[in-house]
Design an enzyme around this catalytic site. Structure first.
Site, PDB file in Angstrom:
ATOM      1  N   LYS A 223      53.048  27.966 -21.286  1.00 15.84           N
ATOM      2  CA  LYS A 223      51.890  27.547 -22.240  1.00 15.84           C
ATOM      3  C   LYS A 223      51.982  27.135 -23.673  1.00 15.84           C
ATOM      4  O   LYS A 223      52.190  28.188 -24.268  1.00 15.84           O
ATOM      5  CB  LYS A 223      50.456  28.253 -22.742  1.00 15.84           C
ATOM      6  CG  LYS A 223      48.795  27.325 -22.927  1.00 15.84           C
ATOM      7  CD  LYS A 223      48.399  28.226 -23.179  1.00 15.84           C
ATOM      8  CE  LYS A 223      46.942  27.639 -23.949  1.00 15.84           C
ATOM      9  NZ  LYS A 223      45.941  28.066 -24.201  1.00 15.84           N
TER      10      LYS A 223
ATOM     11  N   GLY B  11      37.859  27.727 -29.380  1.00 13.67           N
ATOM     12  CA  GLY B  11      37.198  29.289 -29.217  1.00 13.67           C
ATOM     13  C   GLY B  11      36.122  28.140 -30.322  1.00 13.67           C
ATOM     14  O   GLY B  11      35.122  28.800 -30.755  1.00 13.67           O
TER      15      GLY B  11
ATOM     16  N   ALA C 184      40.727  24.522 -23.446  1.00 12.27           N
ATOM     17  CA  ALA C 184      40.226  25.109 -24.868  1.00 12.27           C
ATOM     18  C   ALA C 184      38.800  24.320 -25.298  1.00 12.27           C
ATOM     19  O   ALA C 184      38.750  23.525 -24.562  1.00 12.27           O
ATOM     20  CB  ALA C 184      40.877  24.491 -25.949  1.00 12.27           C
TER      21      ALA C 184
ATOM     22  N   ASN D  36      39.343  31.920 -22.705  1.00 17.40           N
ATOM     23  CA  ASN D  36      39.296  32.712 -23.089  1.00 17.40           C
ATOM     24  C   ASN D  36      38.162  33.109 -23.468  1.00 17.40           C
ATOM     25  O   ASN D  36      36.564  34.012 -23.977  1.00 17.40           O
ATOM     26  CB  ASN D  36      40.514  32.881 -23.803  1.00 17.40           C
ATOM     27  CG  ASN D  36      40.782  34.089 -24.231  1.00 17.40           C
ATOM     28  OD1 ASN D  36      41.738  34.794 -24.954  1.00 17.40           O
ATOM     29  ND2 ASN D  36      40.208  35.129 -24.208  1.00 17.40           N
ATOM     30  N   THR D  37      37.819  32.811 -25.347  1.00 12.75           N
ATOM     31  CA  THR D  37      36.661  33.430 -25.638  1.00 12.75           C
ATOM     32  C   THR D  37      35.104  33.566 -25.050  1.00 12.75           C
ATOM     33  O   THR D  37      34.527  34.477 -25.682  1.00 12.75           O
ATOM     34  CB  THR D  37      36.698  32.591 -27.335  1.00 12.75           C
ATOM     35  OG1 THR D  37      37.966  32.344 -27.484  1.00 12.75           O
ATOM     36  CG2 THR D  37      35.407  32.973 -28.199  1.00 12.75           C
TER      37      THR D  37
END
Lengths: 65, 257
Positions: free
Chosen positions: B96, B157, B184, B206-207
């Protein structure tokens, strides 16, 4: 001999990168190394010389997004 | 089925491994959601340190393919060297590719990104570029050899969801055969469902999972939303209409007056 390992100054005696890893108590198959910005593969560490002023990076796996 | 660089995946969720309350909760989230890939990173190891080895043992035990990243790299040289080091440790050509151009927005430096993508593709890497939704940059990345595109939908995020759906739709329209992964900015399962309804092939997040009150439950919620969004895209969505249209047939209605 003064070198920089992961951004910190070290006084070391090792003459090779493999020797340096041993001298600084690094172990394990999960490490990746670079000398002065160039990758040094695992099998090349025995032959990779350590010289005064070298900048060494020793990386390992970490959480990532 | 999702196909990335010739390999098929059962899941359209790609999950990050950072910021979980504990390694055990990370492991549970992965086991519940069964993502196709998990992203991981590389950092400096302290002398005598074992943290990297312990983390790698945990990831290896999960039985999920890994996607190493070049997070935090700001130059082509940094990103290329990090990718080369990741390939040695993780024994995969997947990377990535992140080349960050702005520290506040974590916006990719798309010029460096294209350059690094070309270098790494020439070295046999399978590059997953973290990019913006810019169409021309996407074309340049494909010219450089990328076979997957990973545009953001909002800053990393930020949990803001798709800020520019028209541009995402445009990417889908221009590149019907290229796997497109939103990477993202996803904050909620409904955001993930929305981009999947646009026809995106997968979502990387992710977050939103790691920082949830119950990360494993949220991972499951995202997996469901991504599946629902994909099914809706494949089923064919009704386009919005300007006027009301009765759903019950008018024909045969009784007349009482």
């Amino acid at each position: 001999m003064q070198i920089t390992v992961n951004g910190e100054r070290h006084e070391v005696a090792a003459k090779t990168l493999a020797g340096l890893l041993g001298e600084l108590d690094y172990e394990g198959a999960w490490l990746a190394t670079a000398r002065n910005g160039e990758v040094v593969h695992r099998e090349a560490r025995e032959q990779c010389p350590i010289e005064d002023g070298d900048r060494i990076e020793i990386l390992s796996p970490m959480q990532g997004g | 089925m999702l196909k990335l660089y010739g390999k098929q995946y059962h899941s359209r969720l790609l999950l990050g491994t950072a910021q979980y309350p504990s390694p055990a909760i990370l492991a549970t989230a992965v086991e519940v959601a069964r993502p196709s890939l998990v992203t991981i990173s590389l950092r400096r190891e302290a002398a005598g340190g074992k943290s990297g080895g312990e983390f790698w043992s945990l990831i290896s035990s999960l039985g999920v393919d890994v996607l190493p990243n070049t997070a935090g790299c700001h130059t082509v040289k940094e990103a290329v060297t990090t990718a080369q080091m990741a390939r040695e440790i993780f024994a995969t050509d997947r990377i990535k590719l992140e080349v960050i151009g702005n520290a506040d927005t974590l916006q990719p430096d798309v010029f460096g990104l294209v350059e690094a993508a070309r270098v790494l593709t020439d070295e046999g890497f399978e590059v997953f570029p973290y990019t913006t939704e810019d169409l021309v940059v996407a074309e340049r990345l494909l010219d450089a050899g990328c076979q997957v595109l990973m545009p953001w939908c909002a800053p990393i995020g930020s949990a803001r969801g798709p800020l520019n759906p028209d541009a995402l739709r445009s990417l889908r329209g221009h590149f019907p055969d290229t796997p497109l992964i939103v990477d993202a900015g996803i904050g909620r399962p409904s955001h993930a469902a929305a981009v999947m309804e646009l026809g995106f092939d997968a979502v990387l997040l992710n977050t939103a999972v790691a920082k949830a009150g119950d990360p494993a439950l949220m991972a499951a919620a995202f997996a469901d939303a991504i599946g629902a969004g994909r099914a809706a895209f494949e089923a064919g969505l009704l386009e919005p209409r300007d006027m009301a249209v009765p759903s019950t047939p008018v024909f045969g209605k009784a007349v009482f007056s």
